[in-house]
Design a protein around this motif. Structure first.
Motif, mmCIF file in Angstrom:
data_model
loop_
_atom_site.group_PDB
_atom_site.id
_atom_site.type_symbol
_atom_site.label_atom_id
_atom_site.label_comp_id
_atom_site.label_asym_id
_atom_site.label_seq_id
_atom_site.Cartn_x
_atom_site.Cartn_y
_atom_site.Cartn_z
ATOM 1 N N ALA A 168 30.095 11.416 48.542
ATOM 2 C CA ALA A 168 29.886 10.022 48.964
ATOM 3 C C ALA A 168 30.064 9.823 50.463
ATOM 4 O O ALA A 168 29.830 8.727 50.973
ATOM 5 N N LEU A 169 30.453 10.869 51.173
ATOM 6 C CA LEU A 169 30.761 10.739 52.598
ATOM 7 C C LEU A 169 29.601 10.205 53.443
ATOM 8 O O LEU A 169 29.828 9.331 54.293
ATOM 9 N N PRO A 170 28.356 10.665 53.250
ATOM 10 C CA PRO A 170 27.271 10.104 54.081
ATOM 11 C C PRO A 170 27.134 8.580 53.938
ATOM 12 O O PRO A 170 26.935 7.881 54.939
ATOM 13 N N GLU A 171 27.298 8.061 52.724
ATOM 14 C CA GLU A 171 27.223 6.608 52.521
ATOM 15 C C GLU A 171 28.400 5.909 53.210
ATOM 16 O O GLU A 171 28.229 4.829 53.796
ATOM 17 N N ALA A 180 35.911 -3.944 50.170
ATOM 18 C CA ALA A 180 35.310 -3.828 48.837
ATOM 19 C C ALA A 180 33.866 -3.339 48.891
ATOM 20 O O ALA A 180 33.338 -2.846 47.890
ATOM 21 N N THR A 181 33.220 -3.442 50.063
ATOM 22 C CA THR A 181 31.838 -2.975 50.199
ATOM 23 C C THR A 181 31.755 -1.505 50.602
ATOM 24 O O THR A 181 30.658 -0.947 50.653
ATOM 25 N N ASP A 182 32.888 -0.879 50.885
ATOM 26 C CA ASP A 182 32.915 0.538 51.243
ATOM 27 C C ASP A 182 32.499 1.356 50.016
ATOM 28 O O ASP A 182 33.030 1.140 48.924
ATOM 29 N N PRO A 183 31.555 2.282 50.170
ATOM 30 C CA PRO A 183 31.176 3.130 49.040
ATOM 31 C C PRO A 183 32.359 3.855 48.406
ATOM 32 O O PRO A 183 32.371 4.078 47.188
ATOM 33 N N PHE A 184 33.368 4.204 49.188
ATOM 34 C CA PHE A 184 34.556 4.833 48.610
ATOM 35 C C PHE A 184 35.253 3.888 47.633
ATOM 36 O O PHE A 184 35.777 4.314 46.607
#
Length: 99
Positions: free
Chosen positions: A18-21, A64-68
């Motif tokens: 998920a790092l690229p997102e 909350a919008t962070d992909p993580f």
């Protein structure tokens, strides 16, 4: 201002996927002028983000919008502080808070 501490709660292989997102999300926050610094913790158990002043609810909504967060890869600990002294490079941040 805030210091946001991310703690990975899933294996690094899932985090790396998920790092690229996550990096795209970080870039958008820098472009919007919200973040001052970010990076990995050492050892790599999570990350750190230094955030400009904003209402706490706005920060929570932003995180909350962070992909993580959306993929439940990390938990967040937010530390709010009032910068009473800064390096000259950060003086404008401090001025923005007091005006």
């Amino acid at each position: 201002m805030y210091v946001v501490l991310l703690e990975y709660i899933k294996p690094l292989a899932e985090v790396d996927y998920a790092l690229p997102e996550h990096v795209d999300w970080l870039n958008k926050q820098y472009e919007a002028g919200r973040f001052l610094a970010s990076g990995r913790q050492v050892p790599r158990v999570g990350g750190v983000i230094i955030v400009r002043p904003m209402p706490r609810g706005r920060l929570d909504a932003l995180l909350a919008t962070d992909p993580f967060a959306q993929q439940k890869l990390a938990r967040y600990r937010v530390v709010e502080f009032e910068a009473t002294r800064t390096a000259p490079e950060l003086a404008k941040v401090n001025e923005a808070v007091s005006t």
